[in-house]
Scaffold this active site. Structure first.
Site, PDB file in Angstrom:
ATOM      1  N   GLU A   1       9.084  -7.940 -17.870  1.00  0.00           N
ATOM      2  CA  GLU A   1       8.769  -7.806 -19.295  1.00  0.00           C
ATOM      3  C   GLU A   1       7.411  -7.118 -19.470  1.00  0.00           C
ATOM      4  O   GLU A   1       6.439  -7.478 -18.794  1.00  0.00           O
ATOM      5  CB  GLU A   1       8.740  -9.202 -19.926  1.00  0.00           C
ATOM      6  CG  GLU A   1       9.377  -9.262 -21.281  1.00  0.00           C
ATOM      7  CD  GLU A   1      10.885  -9.015 -21.270  1.00  0.00           C
ATOM      8  OE1 GLU A   1      11.293  -7.889 -21.639  1.00  0.00           O
ATOM      9  OE2 GLU A   1      11.630  -9.927 -20.907  1.00  0.00           O
ATOM     10  N   HIS A   2       7.363  -6.144 -20.347  1.00  0.00           N
ATOM     11  CA  HIS A   2       6.157  -5.344 -20.611  1.00  0.00           C
ATOM     12  C   HIS A   2       5.754  -4.546 -19.365  1.00  0.00           C
ATOM     13  O   HIS A   2       4.603  -4.180 -19.201  1.00  0.00           O
ATOM     14  CB  HIS A   2       4.997  -6.219 -21.103  1.00  0.00           C
ATOM     15  CG  HIS A   2       5.217  -6.767 -22.485  1.00  0.00           C
ATOM     16  ND1 HIS A   2       4.876  -6.067 -23.618  1.00  0.00           N
ATOM     17  CD2 HIS A   2       5.784  -7.910 -22.912  1.00  0.00           C
ATOM     18  CE1 HIS A   2       5.199  -6.800 -24.685  1.00  0.00           C
ATOM     19  NE2 HIS A   2       5.758  -7.917 -24.282  1.00  0.00           N
ATOM     20  N   THR A   3       6.711  -4.307 -18.492  1.00  0.00           N
ATOM     21  CA  THR A   3       6.429  -3.478 -17.322  1.00  0.00           C
ATOM     22  C   THR A   3       6.846  -2.031 -17.566  1.00  0.00           C
ATOM     23  O   THR A   3       6.343  -1.132 -16.895  1.00  0.00           O
ATOM     24  CB  THR A   3       7.175  -3.997 -16.078  1.00  0.00           C
ATOM     25  OG1 THR A   3       8.529  -4.292 -16.458  1.00  0.00           O
ATOM     26  CG2 THR A   3       6.532  -5.248 -15.514  1.00  0.00           C
TER      27      THR A   3
ATOM     28  N   ALA B   1      15.621  -9.732 -32.529  1.00  0.00           N
ATOM     29  CA  ALA B   1      15.756 -10.942 -31.707  1.00  0.00           C
ATOM     30  C   ALA B   1      15.437 -10.662 -30.247  1.00  0.00           C
ATOM     31  O   ALA B   1      15.712 -11.473 -29.373  1.00  0.00           O
ATOM     32  CB  ALA B   1      17.166 -11.510 -31.841  1.00  0.00           C
TER      33      ALA B   1
ATOM     34  N   SER C   1      17.849  -1.941 -31.946  1.00  0.00           N
ATOM     35  CA  SER C   1      17.415  -0.582 -32.294  1.00  0.00           C
ATOM     36  C   SER C   1      17.929   0.441 -31.280  1.00  0.00           C
ATOM     37  O   SER C   1      18.392   1.519 -31.657  1.00  0.00           O
ATOM     38  CB  SER C   1      15.890  -0.499 -32.436  1.00  0.00           C
ATOM     39  OG  SER C   1      15.249  -0.777 -31.219  1.00  0.00           O
TER      40      SER C   1
ATOM     41  N   ASP D   1      14.978  -0.287 -22.933  1.00  0.00           N
ATOM     42  CA  ASP D   1      16.085  -0.649 -23.821  1.00  0.00           C
ATOM     43  C   ASP D   1      17.157   0.429 -23.845  1.00  0.00           C
ATOM     44  O   ASP D   1      18.354   0.148 -23.768  1.00  0.00           O
ATOM     45  CB  ASP D   1      15.572  -0.859 -25.255  1.00  0.00           C
ATOM     46  CG  ASP D   1      14.605  -2.016 -25.359  1.00  0.00           C
ATOM     47  OD1 ASP D   1      14.401  -2.710 -24.341  1.00  0.00           O
ATOM     48  OD2 ASP D   1      14.045  -2.218 -26.454  1.00  0.00           O
TER      49      ASP D   1
ATOM     50  N   TYR E   1       2.157  -5.641 -29.834  1.00  0.00           N
ATOM     51  CA  TYR E   1       2.697  -4.746 -28.808  1.00  0.00           C
ATOM     52  C   TYR E   1       1.720  -3.607 -28.529  1.00  0.00           C
ATOM     53  O   TYR E   1       1.406  -3.300 -27.377  1.00  0.00           O
ATOM     54  CB  TYR E   1       4.047  -4.215 -29.290  1.00  0.00           C
ATOM     55  CG  TYR E   1       4.885  -3.497 -28.264  1.00  0.00           C
ATOM     56  CD1 TYR E   1       5.860  -4.181 -27.542  1.00  0.00           C
ATOM     57  CD2 TYR E   1       4.724  -2.133 -28.036  1.00  0.00           C
ATOM     58  CE1 TYR E   1       6.646  -3.526 -26.611  1.00  0.00           C
ATOM     59  CE2 TYR E   1       5.498  -1.468 -27.111  1.00  0.00           C
ATOM     60  CZ  TYR E   1       6.465  -2.163 -26.402  1.00  0.00           C
ATOM     61  OH  TYR E   1       7.240  -1.499 -25.484  1.00  0.00           O
TER      62      TYR E   1
HETATM   63  P1  ADP Z   1      15.258  -5.130 -31.767  1.00  0.00           P
HETATM   64  O1  ADP Z   1      15.511  -3.778 -31.214  1.00  0.00           O
HETATM   65  O2  ADP Z   1      14.581  -6.043 -30.788  1.00  0.00           O
HETATM   66  O3  ADP Z   1      16.451  -5.782 -32.379  1.00  0.00           O
HETATM   67  P2  ADP Z   1      13.556  -3.616 -33.522  1.00  0.00           P
HETATM   68  O4  ADP Z   1      12.494  -4.037 -34.484  1.00  0.00           O
HETATM   69  O5  ADP Z   1      13.195  -2.708 -32.434  1.00  0.00           O
HETATM   70  O6  ADP Z   1      14.193  -4.984 -32.958  1.00  0.00           O
HETATM   71  O7  ADP Z   1      14.761  -2.946 -34.318  1.00  0.00           O
HETATM   72  C1  ADP Z   1      15.349  -3.609 -35.406  1.00  0.00           C
HETATM   73  C2  ADP Z   1      15.585  -2.614 -36.525  1.00  0.00           C
HETATM   74  O8  ADP Z   1      16.595  -1.659 -36.151  1.00  0.00           O
HETATM   75  C3  ADP Z   1      16.115  -3.263 -37.794  1.00  0.00           C
HETATM   76  O9  ADP Z   1      15.069  -3.786 -38.587  1.00  0.00           O
HETATM   77  C4  ADP Z   1      16.803  -2.087 -38.462  1.00  0.00           C
HETATM   78  O10 ADP Z   1      15.869  -1.258 -39.118  1.00  0.00           O
HETATM   79  C5  ADP Z   1      17.377  -1.308 -37.281  1.00  0.00           C
HETATM   80  N1  ADP Z   1      18.770  -1.715 -37.018  1.00  0.00           N
HETATM   81  C6  ADP Z   1      19.251  -2.305 -35.902  1.00  0.00           C
HETATM   82  N2  ADP Z   1      20.586  -2.529 -36.005  1.00  0.00           N
HETATM   83  C7  ADP Z   1      20.957  -2.078 -37.216  1.00  0.00           C
HETATM   84  C8  ADP Z   1      22.208  -2.029 -37.926  1.00  0.00           C
HETATM   85  N3  ADP Z   1      23.338  -2.523 -37.419  1.00  0.00           N
HETATM   86  N4  ADP Z   1      22.213  -1.470 -39.162  1.00  0.00           N
HETATM   87  C9  ADP Z   1      21.086  -0.982 -39.685  1.00  0.00           C
HETATM   88  N5  ADP Z   1      19.896  -1.000 -39.085  1.00  0.00           N
HETATM   89  C10 ADP Z   1      19.807  -1.549 -37.863  1.00  0.00           C
HETATM   90 MG    MG Z   2      14.029  -2.398 -30.549  1.00  0.00          MG
END
Ligand code: ADP
Ligand code: MG
Length: 361
Positions: A26-28, A115, A120, A164, A213
């Site tokens: 993690e964070h690597t 989560a 993303s 990711d 971060y």
């Molecule tokens: P993680 O990647 O850990 O879930 P992030 O903050 O990097 O968290 O990304 C989350 C963001 O990505 C959401 O707030 C939204 O803007 C976008 N996102 C992810 N999945 C969807 C989806 N199914 N529909 C619309 N936007 C999404």
């Molecule tokens: Mg993300």
């Protein structure tokens, strides 16, 4: 509502991209180091149809209200909402010399957002793969991962590493992706037959992740500069004695990255040897390092990890993902994992009062 109901045409391609859970490392990734993620069953599904003009129409059934949003290729904006990921993808593709036209797209995902499970990357990688279906262009999976990373770095403004995107592109169920984030060399390592993963979302969302971060990233760069290496990945456990002159804060941050990197290599050996007890021990050590040295855990997550570690079926548990909330991953005996996950979630609800979600198994 269906694609046809939104857009009055049928989709011509459907692409599903999984979320990921990082087992250790993690964070690597932004330190050029090693990571070991695998996929989760939850996916982001994108249905798409090409258009004959330069218009993009997109709707996400995960966003309320689920409305159709429209923009024109070439006029992408860094909007403050989820559309920044979509506009970022088309902007980065076009400015990289890849020809695309307008399209209609419907997104529906079971990957929870924010989560620590990389919704993303599932979205950006998924959209690039969906576009590859309808505007055939030649991009390998690692090239797609790189472009998706650039979307977050250059357009969204999230200075994430490459883990990711590579994970959701390349990892497979019951296989971990042992990735060297410097060379992008990777190896798929099978999980031992008896290994059961548990992933539980703490219900604490990583709201502070942006600032925290970036600060961690800067600390790592500063430590590497002072230690005269290109990245912290260039140091090993034998160098831990050299960290004192960095001062207390940078010493802790660097110690996490250096020790975590070594733990990934140990975890791969443990996986290959089928040594679940050793792997569980490494999970515990990784969590302690993230909590005490890197300081990216939260009281709720610490408690969830403690509860998991006390469960008789669990070998070890840790915070997974960037931290400041998010999910935990635990290693358990395969047959006992479903019951153990329920016990852990129940105790967390009783003791912390937050609603957890069992994502795996
Ligand atoms: P993680 O990647 O850990 O879930 P992030 O903050 O990097 O968290 O990304 C989350 C963001 O990505 C959401 O707030 C939204 O803007 C976008 N996102 C992810 N999945 C969807 C989806 N199914 N529909 C619309 N936007 C999404
Ligand atoms: Mg993300």
């Amino acid at each position: 509502m269906t694609f046809e109901q939104y857009f009055s045409v049928a989709p011509s391609a459907t692409v599903a991209t999984p979320g990921r859970v990082n087992l250790i490392g993690e964070h690597t990734d932004y330190n050029d180091g090693f990571v070991l993620p695998t996929v989760i069953p939850q996916t982001t599904v994108i249905q798409i149809a090409a258009r004959k003009d330069q218009t993009v129409r997109v709707v996400s059934s995960n966003m309320q209200p689920a409305a159709v949003h429209t923009y024109t290729l070439g006029a992408e904006k860094k909007s403050g909402d989820w559309l920044v990921y979509i506009q970022g993808v088309t902007h980065i593709l076009r400015t990289s010399g890849i020809t695309i036209g307008g399209f209609d797209a419907l997104i529906s995902s079971t990957v929870p957002t924010g989560a620590g499970l990389s919704s993303s990357a599932a979205l950006t990688v998924g959209l690039i793969k969906a576009l590859r279906e309808v505007f055939p262009f030649d991009l390998t999976d690692p090239a797609i991962a790189r472009l998706a990373q650039r979307v977050e770095n250059e357009f969204v403004g999230a200075h994430v590493g490459i883990m990711d995107q590579m994970a959701v592109c390349l990892a497979k169920p019951r296989q971990a992706l042992f990735l060297d984030t410097r060379s992008l060399h990777y190896e798929l390592v099978a999980l031992p037959e008896q290994a059961g993963l548990i992933v539980i979302n703490s219900g604490v969302s990583h709201s502070n992740i942006g600032g925290g971060y970036s600060a961690r990233r800067r600390s790592c760069e500063e430590a590497a500069t002072q230690l005269k290496v290109k990245a912290l990945r260039d140091l090993g456990l034998a160098d831990l004695g050299r960290l004192k002159p960095l001062g207390a804060l940078l010493e802790k941050r660097a110690r996490h990255v250096i020790s975590e990197n070594a733990r990934v290599e140990s975890a791969v050996l443990a996986l290959k040897a089928g040594d679940l007890a050793r792997l569980g021990q490494l999970f515990k050590e990784s969590h302690a390092s993230m909590r005490d040295d890197y300081e990216v855990s939260t009281p709720e997550i610490d408690q969830l990890v403690t509860i998991a570690n006390l469960d008789p079926a669990v070998y070890g548990a840790r915070l997974t993902g960037g931290g400041f909330g998010g999910s935990i991953v635990a290693l358990a005996h395969l047959a006992e994992a479903p019951a153990a996950a329920k016990r852990i979630a129940q105790r967390y609800l009783e003791q912390v009062g937050k609603e957890p979600t069992i994502l795996v198994p």
